[in-house]
Scaffold this motif. Structure first.
Motif, PDB file in Angstrom:
ATOM      1  N   ALA A  19       5.429  12.316  -4.655  1.00  0.00           N
ATOM      2  CA  ALA A  19       4.606  11.966  -5.575  1.00  0.00           C
ATOM      3  C   ALA A  19       3.437  10.844  -5.226  1.00  0.00           C
ATOM      4  O   ALA A  19       2.005  10.771  -5.156  1.00  0.00           O
ATOM      5  CB  ALA A  19       5.466  11.180  -7.159  1.00  0.00           C
ATOM      6  N   ILE A  20       4.582  10.282  -4.197  1.00  0.00           N
ATOM      7  CA  ILE A  20       2.682   8.320  -3.766  1.00  0.00           C
ATOM      8  C   ILE A  20       2.044   9.634  -2.699  1.00  0.00           C
ATOM      9  O   ILE A  20       1.251   9.176  -3.068  1.00  0.00           O
ATOM     10  CB  ILE A  20       4.456   8.526  -3.075  1.00  0.00           C
ATOM     11  CG1 ILE A  20       5.096   7.568  -4.527  1.00  0.00           C
ATOM     12  CG2 ILE A  20       3.566   6.898  -2.664  1.00  0.00           C
ATOM     13  CD1 ILE A  20       6.006   5.940  -3.521  1.00  0.00           C
ATOM     14  N   LYS A  21       2.696  10.125  -2.277  1.00  0.00           N
ATOM     15  CA  LYS A  21       1.959  11.237  -0.926  1.00  0.00           C
ATOM     16  C   LYS A  21       1.030  11.741  -1.740  1.00  0.00           C
ATOM     17  O   LYS A  21      -0.212  12.427  -1.634  1.00  0.00           O
ATOM     18  CB  LYS A  21       1.888  12.174   0.126  1.00  0.00           C
ATOM     19  CG  LYS A  21       3.655  11.672   0.370  1.00  0.00           C
ATOM     20  CD  LYS A  21       4.334  12.363   1.750  1.00  0.00           C
ATOM     21  CE  LYS A  21       5.347  11.963   3.168  1.00  0.00           C
ATOM     22  NZ  LYS A  21       5.907  12.314   3.503  1.00  0.00           N
ATOM     23  N   CYS A  22       1.080  13.009  -3.131  1.00  0.00           N
ATOM     24  CA  CYS A  22       0.062  13.842  -3.679  1.00  0.00           C
ATOM     25  C   CYS A  22      -0.580  12.535  -4.617  1.00  0.00           C
ATOM     26  O   CYS A  22      -1.942  13.251  -4.879  1.00  0.00           O
ATOM     27  CB  CYS A  22       0.879  14.909  -4.078  1.00  0.00           C
ATOM     28  SG  CYS A  22       1.889  16.234  -2.720  1.00  0.00           S
ATOM     29  N   GLY A  23      -0.422  11.787  -5.179  1.00  0.00           N
ATOM     30  CA  GLY A  23      -1.425  11.804  -6.230  1.00  0.00           C
ATOM     31  C   GLY A  23      -2.021   9.907  -5.882  1.00  0.00           C
ATOM     32  O   GLY A  23      -2.009   9.143  -5.314  1.00  0.00           O
ATOM     33  N   PRO A  24      -3.136   9.438  -7.166  1.00  0.00           N
ATOM     34  CA  PRO A  24      -3.152   8.117  -7.219  1.00  0.00           C
ATOM     35  C   PRO A  24      -2.465   6.776  -7.569  1.00  0.00           C
ATOM     36  O   PRO A  24      -1.249   7.654  -8.227  1.00  0.00           O
ATOM     37  CB  PRO A  24      -4.129   8.431  -8.133  1.00  0.00           C
ATOM     38  CG  PRO A  24      -3.826   9.538  -9.205  1.00  0.00           C
ATOM     39  CD  PRO A  24      -3.423   9.905  -8.638  1.00  0.00           C
ATOM     40  N   LEU A  25      -1.983   5.939  -6.778  1.00  0.00           N
ATOM     41  CA  LEU A  25      -1.247   4.718  -7.174  1.00  0.00           C
ATOM     42  C   LEU A  25      -1.645   4.397  -7.988  1.00  0.00           C
ATOM     43  O   LEU A  25      -1.003   3.836  -8.700  1.00  0.00           O
ATOM     44  CB  LEU A  25      -1.030   4.668  -5.542  1.00  0.00           C
ATOM     45  CG  LEU A  25      -0.411   4.837  -4.293  1.00  0.00           C
ATOM     46  CD1 LEU A  25      -0.070   3.883  -2.689  1.00  0.00           C
ATOM     47  CD2 LEU A  25       1.187   5.099  -5.319  1.00  0.00           C
ATOM     48  N   PHE A  26      -3.216   3.439  -8.237  1.00  0.00           N
ATOM     49  CA  PHE A  26      -3.369   2.941  -8.730  1.00  0.00           C
ATOM     50  C   PHE A  26      -4.516   3.279  -9.798  1.00  0.00           C
ATOM     51  O   PHE A  26      -5.557   4.033  -8.490  1.00  0.00           O
ATOM     52  CB  PHE A  26      -3.261   1.500  -8.475  1.00  0.00           C
ATOM     53  CG  PHE A  26      -2.552   0.533  -7.907  1.00  0.00           C
ATOM     54  CD1 PHE A  26      -1.012   0.535  -8.555  1.00  0.00           C
ATOM     55  CD2 PHE A  26      -2.460   0.999  -6.380  1.00  0.00           C
ATOM     56  CE1 PHE A  26      -0.076   0.707  -8.124  1.00  0.00           C
ATOM     57  CE2 PHE A  26      -1.607   0.375  -5.972  1.00  0.00           C
ATOM     58  CZ  PHE A  26      -0.147   0.108  -6.691  1.00  0.00           C
ATOM     59  N   ASP A  27      -5.051   2.803 -11.037  1.00  0.00           N
ATOM     60  CA  ASP A  27      -6.048   3.646 -11.579  1.00  0.00           C
ATOM     61  C   ASP A  27      -7.360   3.232 -10.800  1.00  0.00           C
ATOM     62  O   ASP A  27      -8.377   3.813 -10.355  1.00  0.00           O
ATOM     63  CB  ASP A  27      -6.576   2.676 -12.727  1.00  0.00           C
ATOM     64  CG  ASP A  27      -7.301   2.803 -13.822  1.00  0.00           C
ATOM     65  OD1 ASP A  27      -7.194   4.865 -13.658  1.00  0.00           O
ATOM     66  OD2 ASP A  27      -7.826   3.306 -14.525  1.00  0.00           O
ATOM     67  N   GLN A  28      -7.624   1.839  -9.539  1.00  0.00           N
ATOM     68  CA  GLN A  28      -8.648   1.690  -8.781  1.00  0.00           C
ATOM     69  C   GLN A  28      -8.728   1.638  -7.474  1.00  0.00           C
ATOM     70  O   GLN A  28      -8.864   0.924  -6.626  1.00  0.00           O
ATOM     71  CB  GLN A  28      -9.282   0.147  -9.302  1.00  0.00           C
ATOM     72  CG  GLN A  28      -9.550   0.103 -10.700  1.00  0.00           C
ATOM     73  CD  GLN A  28     -10.569  -0.785 -11.327  1.00  0.00           C
ATOM     74  OE1 GLN A  28     -10.786  -1.360 -10.445  1.00  0.00           O
ATOM     75  NE2 GLN A  28     -10.757  -0.526 -12.572  1.00  0.00           N
ATOM     76  N   ASN A  73       0.629  -1.179   0.534  1.00  0.00           N
ATOM     77  CA  ASN A  73      -0.295   0.092   0.081  1.00  0.00           C
ATOM     78  C   ASN A  73       0.686   1.174  -0.295  1.00  0.00           C
ATOM     79  O   ASN A  73       1.805   0.923  -0.020  1.00  0.00           O
ATOM     80  CB  ASN A  73      -0.853   0.300   1.184  1.00  0.00           C
ATOM     81  CG  ASN A  73       0.045  -0.445   2.443  1.00  0.00           C
ATOM     82  OD1 ASN A  73       0.914   0.315   2.697  1.00  0.00           O
ATOM     83  ND2 ASN A  73      -0.821  -0.728   3.051  1.00  0.00           N
ATOM     84  N   ARG A  74       0.392   2.255   0.533  1.00  0.00           N
ATOM     85  CA  ARG A  74       0.661   3.798  -0.311  1.00  0.00           C
ATOM     86  C   ARG A  74       2.256   3.814   1.199  1.00  0.00           C
ATOM     87  O   ARG A  74       2.779   4.378   0.961  1.00  0.00           O
ATOM     88  CB  ARG A  74       0.169   5.000   0.219  1.00  0.00           C
ATOM     89  CG  ARG A  74       0.483   6.405  -0.146  1.00  0.00           C
ATOM     90  CD  ARG A  74      -0.459   7.030   0.268  1.00  0.00           C
ATOM     91  NE  ARG A  74      -1.569   7.367  -1.053  1.00  0.00           N
ATOM     92  CZ  ARG A  74      -1.891   7.667  -1.753  1.00  0.00           C
ATOM     93  NH1 ARG A  74      -0.890   8.877  -2.522  1.00  0.00           N
ATOM     94  NH2 ARG A  74      -2.561   7.354  -2.986  1.00  0.00           N
ATOM     95  N   LYS A  75       1.354   3.153   2.772  1.00  0.00           N
ATOM     96  CA  LYS A  75       2.021   3.489   3.839  1.00  0.00           C
ATOM     97  C   LYS A  75       4.223   2.316   3.103  1.00  0.00           C
ATOM     98  O   LYS A  75       5.255   3.102   2.946  1.00  0.00           O
ATOM     99  CB  LYS A  75       1.525   3.298   4.730  1.00  0.00           C
ATOM    100  CG  LYS A  75       2.524   3.402   6.122  1.00  0.00           C
ATOM    101  CD  LYS A  75       1.535   2.658   7.074  1.00  0.00           C
ATOM    102  CE  LYS A  75       2.540   2.464   8.535  1.00  0.00           C
ATOM    103  NZ  LYS A  75       1.996   1.903   9.950  1.00  0.00           N
ATOM    104  N   ASP A  76       3.844   1.269   2.709  1.00  0.00           N
ATOM    105  CA  ASP A  76       4.683   0.505   1.944  1.00  0.00           C
ATOM    106  C   ASP A  76       5.491   1.394   1.388  1.00  0.00           C
ATOM    107  O   ASP A  76       7.043   0.842   1.422  1.00  0.00           O
ATOM    108  CB  ASP A  76       4.240  -0.653   2.285  1.00  0.00           C
ATOM    109  CG  ASP A  76       3.470  -1.681   3.463  1.00  0.00           C
ATOM    110  OD1 ASP A  76       3.420  -1.417   3.839  1.00  0.00           O
ATOM    111  OD2 ASP A  76       2.741  -2.253   2.495  1.00  0.00           O
TER     112      ASP A  76
END
Length: 61
Positions: free
Chosen positions: A48-57, A2-5
């Motif tokens: 970039a990870i903090k600010c944007g969507p990681l995956f499409d869904q 996930n984002r935190k990882d």
């Protein structure tokens, strides 16, 4: 993963690369500078990870 990882990994990578750059600074300054650029790129990826969507869904699962 996930984002935190992802953020934790990038920060770990940046710290590791900076430590290696510090170790090489005297005998190979060019390599140390390149390693510092890699570390800075990792920090930029964190932003970039903090600010944007990681995956499409993201959020649907």
């Amino acid at each position: 993963m996930n984002r935190k990882d992802l953020i934790a990994f990038e920060l770990f990578y940046a710290a590791t690369v900076r430590r290696e750059a510090k170790a090489r600074a005297k005998q190979n300054p060019a390599a140390a500078e390149q390693l510092n650029r890699f570390a800075e790129a990792a920090v930029q990826r964190v932003e970039a990870i903090k600010c944007g969507p990681l995956f499409d869904q993201e959020g649907r699962a």
